[in-house]
Design a protein around this motif. Structure first.
Motif, PDB file in Angstrom:
ATOM      1  N   ARG A  99      50.474  44.933  20.939  1.00  0.00           N
ATOM      2  CA  ARG A  99      49.114  44.290  20.845  1.00  0.00           C
ATOM      3  C   ARG A  99      49.087  42.730  20.930  1.00  0.00           C
ATOM      4  O   ARG A  99      48.132  41.934  20.822  1.00  0.00           O
ATOM      5  N   ARG A 100      50.223  42.370  21.124  1.00  0.00           N
ATOM      6  CA  ARG A 100      50.561  40.777  21.014  1.00  0.00           C
ATOM      7  C   ARG A 100      49.658  40.065  22.004  1.00  0.00           C
ATOM      8  O   ARG A 100      49.463  40.590  23.034  1.00  0.00           O
ATOM      9  N   LYS A 101      49.142  39.103  21.776  1.00  0.00           N
ATOM     10  CA  LYS A 101      48.215  38.230  22.902  1.00  0.00           C
ATOM     11  C   LYS A 101      49.178  37.375  23.630  1.00  0.00           C
ATOM     12  O   LYS A 101      49.722  36.272  22.941  1.00  0.00           O
ATOM     13  N   ASP A 102      49.669  37.558  24.899  1.00  0.00           N
ATOM     14  CA  ASP A 102      50.309  36.669  25.693  1.00  0.00           C
ATOM     15  C   ASP A 102      49.697  36.972  27.015  1.00  0.00           C
ATOM     16  O   ASP A 102      50.138  37.577  27.884  1.00  0.00           O
ATOM     17  N   PRO A 103      48.438  36.210  27.357  1.00  0.00           N
ATOM     18  CA  PRO A 103      47.495  36.587  28.592  1.00  0.00           C
ATOM     19  C   PRO A 103      48.289  36.351  29.871  1.00  0.00           C
ATOM     20  O   PRO A 103      49.325  35.467  30.058  1.00  0.00           O
ATOM     21  N   VAL A 104      48.153  37.172  30.866  1.00  0.00           N
ATOM     22  CA  VAL A 104      48.498  37.081  32.388  1.00  0.00           C
ATOM     23  C   VAL A 104      47.218  37.440  33.223  1.00  0.00           C
ATOM     24  O   VAL A 104      46.501  38.303  32.834  1.00  0.00           O
ATOM     25  N   THR A 105      47.043  36.307  34.141  1.00  0.00           N
ATOM     26  CA  THR A 105      45.984  36.293  34.919  1.00  0.00           C
ATOM     27  C   THR A 105      46.460  36.498  36.525  1.00  0.00           C
ATOM     28  O   THR A 105      47.348  35.926  36.762  1.00  0.00           O
ATOM     29  N   ILE A 106      45.869  37.423  37.106  1.00  0.00           N
ATOM     30  CA  ILE A 106      46.121  37.814  38.423  1.00  0.00           C
ATOM     31  C   ILE A 106      44.945  37.492  39.454  1.00  0.00           C
ATOM     32  O   ILE A 106      44.018  37.318  38.754  1.00  0.00           O
ATOM     33  N   THR A 107      45.358  36.887  40.463  1.00  0.00           N
ATOM     34  CA  THR A 107      44.072  36.218  41.426  1.00  0.00           C
ATOM     35  C   THR A 107      44.356  36.817  42.664  1.00  0.00           C
ATOM     36  O   THR A 107      45.329  37.450  43.163  1.00  0.00           O
ATOM     37  N   ALA A 108      43.412  36.984  43.438  1.00  0.00           N
ATOM     38  CA  ALA A 108      43.066  37.060  44.899  1.00  0.00           C
ATOM     39  C   ALA A 108      42.092  36.205  45.525  1.00  0.00           C
ATOM     40  O   ALA A 108      41.070  36.203  45.237  1.00  0.00           O
ATOM     41  N   ASP A 109      42.927  35.418  46.655  1.00  0.00           N
ATOM     42  CA  ASP A 109      41.893  34.325  46.964  1.00  0.00           C
ATOM     43  C   ASP A 109      42.205  34.484  48.665  1.00  0.00           C
ATOM     44  O   ASP A 109      43.364  34.560  49.109  1.00  0.00           O
ATOM     45  N   GLY A 110      41.230  34.592  49.372  1.00  0.00           N
ATOM     46  CA  GLY A 110      41.331  34.556  50.848  1.00  0.00           C
ATOM     47  C   GLY A 110      40.292  34.956  51.574  1.00  0.00           C
ATOM     48  O   GLY A 110      39.049  35.078  51.165  1.00  0.00           O
ATOM     49  N   VAL A 111      40.530  35.837  52.658  1.00  0.00           N
ATOM     50  CA  VAL A 111      39.438  36.428  53.516  1.00  0.00           C
ATOM     51  C   VAL A 111      39.725  38.004  53.663  1.00  0.00           C
ATOM     52  O   VAL A 111      41.021  38.488  53.951  1.00  0.00           O
ATOM     53  N   TRP A 112      38.874  39.085  53.259  1.00  0.00           N
ATOM     54  CA  TRP A 112      38.976  40.240  53.540  1.00  0.00           C
ATOM     55  C   TRP A 112      38.046  40.823  54.799  1.00  0.00           C
ATOM     56  O   TRP A 112      36.824  40.848  54.336  1.00  0.00           O
ATOM     57  N   ASN A 113      38.513  41.356  55.565  1.00  0.00           N
ATOM     58  CA  ASN A 113      37.620  41.771  56.740  1.00  0.00           C
ATOM     59  C   ASN A 113      36.472  40.680  56.912  1.00  0.00           C
ATOM     60  O   ASN A 113      35.304  41.041  57.308  1.00  0.00           O
ATOM     61  N   GLY A 114      37.065  39.592  57.106  1.00  0.00           N
ATOM     62  CA  GLY A 114      36.060  38.309  57.660  1.00  0.00           C
ATOM     63  C   GLY A 114      35.207  37.732  56.329  1.00  0.00           C
ATOM     64  O   GLY A 114      34.413  36.865  56.677  1.00  0.00           O
ATOM     65  N   ASP A 115      35.186  38.270  55.287  1.00  0.00           N
ATOM     66  CA  ASP A 115      34.469  37.934  54.080  1.00  0.00           C
ATOM     67  C   ASP A 115      35.376  37.406  53.197  1.00  0.00           C
ATOM     68  O   ASP A 115      36.328  37.595  52.690  1.00  0.00           O
ATOM     69  N   ARG A 116      34.946  36.095  52.558  1.00  0.00           N
ATOM     70  CA  ARG A 116      35.615  34.988  51.622  1.00  0.00           C
ATOM     71  C   ARG A 116      35.760  35.916  50.252  1.00  0.00           C
ATOM     72  O   ARG A 116      34.571  36.426  49.898  1.00  0.00           O
ATOM     73  N   ILE A 117      36.988  35.916  49.722  1.00  0.00           N
ATOM     74  CA  ILE A 117      37.184  36.664  48.489  1.00  0.00           C
ATOM     75  C   ILE A 117      37.650  35.798  47.498  1.00  0.00           C
ATOM     76  O   ILE A 117      38.677  34.734  47.694  1.00  0.00           O
ATOM     77  N   GLY A 118      37.213  35.537  46.403  1.00  0.00           N
ATOM     78  CA  GLY A 118      37.882  34.919  45.195  1.00  0.00           C
ATOM     79  C   GLY A 118      37.735  35.857  44.028  1.00  0.00           C
ATOM     80  O   GLY A 118      36.804  35.898  43.342  1.00  0.00           O
ATOM     81  N   TRP A 119      38.802  36.306  43.511  1.00  0.00           N
ATOM     82  CA  TRP A 119      38.703  37.234  42.406  1.00  0.00           C
ATOM     83  C   TRP A 119      40.043  36.838  41.303  1.00  0.00           C
ATOM     84  O   TRP A 119      41.069  36.501  41.715  1.00  0.00           O
ATOM     85  N   LYS A 120      39.560  37.153  39.987  1.00  0.00           N
ATOM     86  CA  LYS A 120      40.630  36.992  39.102  1.00  0.00           C
ATOM     87  C   LYS A 120      40.443  37.973  38.036  1.00  0.00           C
ATOM     88  O   LYS A 120      39.287  38.373  37.735  1.00  0.00           O
ATOM     89  N   HIS A 121      41.537  38.402  37.223  1.00  0.00           N
ATOM     90  CA  HIS A 121      41.374  39.191  36.026  1.00  0.00           C
ATOM     91  C   HIS A 121      42.421  38.700  34.947  1.00  0.00           C
ATOM     92  O   HIS A 121      43.560  38.690  35.456  1.00  0.00           O
ATOM     93  N   THR A 122      42.097  38.786  33.789  1.00  0.00           N
ATOM     94  CA  THR A 122      43.115  38.262  32.721  1.00  0.00           C
ATOM     95  C   THR A 122      43.242  39.807  31.881  1.00  0.00           C
ATOM     96  O   THR A 122      42.384  40.355  31.429  1.00  0.00           O
ATOM     97  N   PHE A 123      44.609  39.729  31.686  1.00  0.00           N
ATOM     98  CA  PHE A 123      45.113  40.984  30.862  1.00  0.00           C
ATOM     99  C   PHE A 123      45.540  40.403  29.380  1.00  0.00           C
ATOM    100  O   PHE A 123      46.190  39.182  29.647  1.00  0.00           O
ATOM    101  N   ARG A 124      45.564  41.218  28.520  1.00  0.00           N
ATOM    102  CA  ARG A 124      45.964  40.657  27.191  1.00  0.00           C
ATOM    103  C   ARG A 124      47.278  40.191  27.200  1.00  0.00           C
ATOM    104  O   ARG A 124      47.950  39.417  26.569  1.00  0.00           O
ATOM    105  N   ASN A 125      48.403  41.087  27.866  1.00  0.00           N
ATOM    106  CA  ASN A 125      49.773  40.696  28.231  1.00  0.00           C
ATOM    107  C   ASN A 125      50.364  41.392  29.404  1.00  0.00           C
ATOM    108  O   ASN A 125      49.391  42.356  30.019  1.00  0.00           O
ATOM    109  N   GLU A 126      51.567  41.110  29.677  1.00  0.00           N
ATOM    110  CA  GLU A 126      51.873  41.535  30.777  1.00  0.00           C
ATOM    111  C   GLU A 126      51.945  43.397  30.778  1.00  0.00           C
ATOM    112  O   GLU A 126      52.014  43.868  31.791  1.00  0.00           O
TER     113      GLU A 126
END
Length: 141
Positions: A99-126
Motif C-alpha cells: 500500500r506504500r505510496k511511491d507514485p509512478v507516472t506513465i505517458t504516451a505522446d506522439g501521433v497515432w493514425n494521424g491524430d495527436r495523442i497526449g496521455w498520462k496515468h499515475t499509479f500508486r507504486n510500480e
C-alpha cells in the motif's frame, strides 16, 4: 529534475520527429502515421519527476524504434486502437501489492493514425502499475 525530463523528452522528440517523417513517407497505413514516445517517470508529475525509462515506437510499414519489442508494442497499441485508458481495464486482481505510496507516472505522446495523442496515468507504486498493465507489451521496456 526538470532538466532531466526536458533532456530526455527533447532527445526522444527529435527521434520521434525523424521517425514520424519516415512514417509519413511510407504508404503503410491508410489511417495516417503512428509514432509515439512512451515514458515511465518516478513521481506523480511527469514534468517534474525523474524519468526512469523511455522508448520511441513507430508503427508504420514496419514496427521500429528504441522499444525492445516494437512489433509486440505496435500490436498492443493496435489492440486498444490508440485508446490508452483501455490499458487500465483488466488489472491482475490476484496480485498483492504494498500500500506504500511511491507514485509512478506513465505517458504516451506522439501521433497515432494521424491524430495527436497526449496521455498520462499515475499509479500508486510500480507494483500497482505492473499489475494493472498485466504484461502489456507497450510499457515493457
Amino acid at each position: 529534475m526538470r532538466h532531466r525530463f526536458a533532456t530526455v523528452s527533447a532527445a526522444a522528440l527529435l527521434c520521434l520527429a525523424g521517425t514520424a517523417g519516415l512514417a509519413e513517407a511510407s504508404p503503410a497505413s491508410s489511417h495516417g502515421p503512428s509514432a509515439m514516445v512512451f515514458t515511465v517517470t518516478q513521481g506523480g508529475d511527469a514534468t517534474t519527476g525523474t524519468v526512469l525509462r523511455a522508448a520511441v515506437l513507430s508503427c508504420a510499414y514496419t514496427a521500429e524504434g528504441t522499444h525492445p519489442d516494437p512489433r509486440a508494442a505496435c500490436d498492443a497499441l493496435n489492440a486498444v486502437d490508440g485508446e490508452f485508458d483501455r490499458l487500465l481495464a483488466t488489472p491482475d486482481r490476484g496480485r498483492a501489492c504494498p500500500r506504500r505510496k511511491d507514485p509512478v507516472t506513465i505517458t504516451a505522446d506522439g501521433v497515432w493514425n494521424g491524430d495527436r495523442i497526449g496521455w498520462k496515468h499515475t499509479f500508486r507504486n510500480e507494483c500497482v502499475m505492473s499489475a494493472t498493465l498485466n504484461g502489456n507489451a507497450l510499457y515493457a521496456f
